[in-house]
Design an enzyme around this catalytic site. Structure first.
Site, PDB file in Angstrom:
ATOM      1  N   ILE A 107       0.829  -1.201   0.000  1.00  0.00           N
ATOM      2  CA  ILE A 107       0.000   0.000   0.000  1.00  0.00           C
ATOM      3  C   ILE A 107       0.866   1.254   0.000  1.00  0.00           C
ATOM      4  CG2 ILE A 107      -1.614   1.326   1.429  1.00  0.00           C
ATOM      5  CD1 ILE A 107      -2.865  -1.431   2.142  1.00  0.00           C
TER       6      ILE A 107
ATOM      7  N   TYR B 122      -0.440  -7.796  16.182  1.00  0.00           N
ATOM      8  CA  TYR B 122      -0.341  -6.884  15.038  1.00  0.00           C
ATOM      9  C   TYR B 122      -1.573  -5.977  14.976  1.00  0.00           C
ATOM     10  CZ  TYR B 122      -0.960  -5.291  10.241  1.00  0.00           C
ATOM     11  OH  TYR B 122      -1.199  -4.517   9.139  1.00  0.00           O
TER      12      TYR B 122
ATOM     13  N   LYS C 146      -1.847  -1.807  15.272  1.00  0.00           N
ATOM     14  CA  LYS C 146      -2.481  -0.902  14.308  1.00  0.00           C
ATOM     15  C   LYS C 146      -3.580  -0.078  14.981  1.00  0.00           C
ATOM     16  CE  LYS C 146      -1.433  -0.756  10.594  1.00  0.00           C
ATOM     17  NZ  LYS C 146      -0.354   0.024   9.947  1.00  0.00           N
TER      18      LYS C 146
END
Length: 305
Positions: free
Chosen positions: A21, A170, A174
């Site tokens: 991304i 994870y 975020k």
């Protein structure tokens, strides 16, 4: 926005701009005429990404800077090596996702997901703030994850010292980034800063639905056909980059907003979302901020004007 405005005098930094991304964010921003700086741990991967962007965007103004978010002590030098008078936006995109069962730490002794994805960007923002405040109206864009929507921060164990699970850790890292982006904007507003902080997420972005950008990403023959059913609800990483690009370029977006894909939060054109329930808790943002200051030794302070 139907067409990206000309931004020929602007400078944007995209962390992790050499792949995924981050790469497509950099490519799309380069198409506006701005100078785009790719923050990357690997000089070779950054060179490959810049070559791919130049092949797609004639005359693209792209360069790179060494950036290792897992090494907090290196971030001041990374910011200084930008060698610019101002920074019009930074896209906090880079991240690490380990899949093994073992908990790992950065060189600073932080859990690697939390330390890289959140604390690294927290500290980097501190060192970038003078450059951001030198721009007329700079944006800090934090790229979260749809995976974080089903998580909550464990404020008593941000470093996941107990019950470690890689994917959950994870997702929480975020979520911490997203809390940080919102808390940062509250503090910027309190300081009457011209800098604003926006949070975005890419929805469901798959490599199999992502167009080739050799040598950065090469989609093998047949992969797209097999992934066609997933395209009904998910999208490629080129599309996953659009909320971040929109947040950088659209002057109508204000600080403290959350943007993601329009269709179920997974695919489609970017739109403003209602804040997720767990993100509506400013006390969690404040406690995370205090813990981040303690862990990094810095605070991304804005100056009153």
């Amino acid at each position: 926005m139907s067409q990206a405005p000309s931004t020929s005098r602007r400078v944007y930094l995209v962390t992790g701009g050499n792949a995924g991304i981050g790469y497509f964010t950099a490519e799309q921003l380069a198409g506006t005429g701005a100078t785009v700086v790719l923050g990357s741990r690997s000089a070779a991967r950054a060179e490959a990404a810049m070559a791919a962007i130049r092949a797609r965007v004639p005359g693209a103004r792209v360069r790179s800077v060494g950036l290792d978010l897992a090494d907090l002590g290196s971030l001041r030098a990374s910011a200084e090596s930008l060698e610019v008078e101002r920074l019009d936006a930074v896209v906090h995109n880079a991240g690490v996702l380990l899949e093994g069962p073992e908990r790992k730490e950065t060189t600073d002794g932080n859990e690697i997901h939390f330390g890289t994805n959140h604390l690294g960007h927290f500290a980097l923002t501190h060192w970038l703030m003078p450059l951001l405040e030198a721009a007329p109206c700079a944006h800090i864009v934090t790229v979260g994850s749809f995976a974080a929507k089903s998580e909550h921060l464990d404020l008593e164990d941000l470093q996941t010292r107990s019950d470690y699970q890689a994917k959950r850790t994870y997702a929480r890292s975020k979520l911490a980034q997203m809390h940080f982006g919102l808390e940062l904007d509250r503090r910027l507003r309190a300081a009457d800063s011209t800098v604003s902080s926006v949070v975005v997420h890419p929805g469901g972005a798959l490599d199999s639905l992502t167009p080739s950008r050799p040598p950065v990403h090469v989609r093998r023959a047949g992969v797209l056909l097999r992934a066609a059913p997933a395209a009904l609800v998910l999208q490629g990483k080129h599309a996953g980059a659009r909320p971040a690009v929109r947040a950088v370029l659209d002057p109508g977006i204000t600080g403290g907003e959350l943007w993601g894909p329009r269709v179920f939060g997974l695919r489609g054109r970017p739109h403003r979302e209602r804040l997720w329930t767990q993100l509506e808790d400013p006390e969690a943002g404040r406690r995370l901020w205090d813990a981040s200051v303690k862990a990094t030794g810095v605070t991304p302070a804005a100056h009153r004007r």
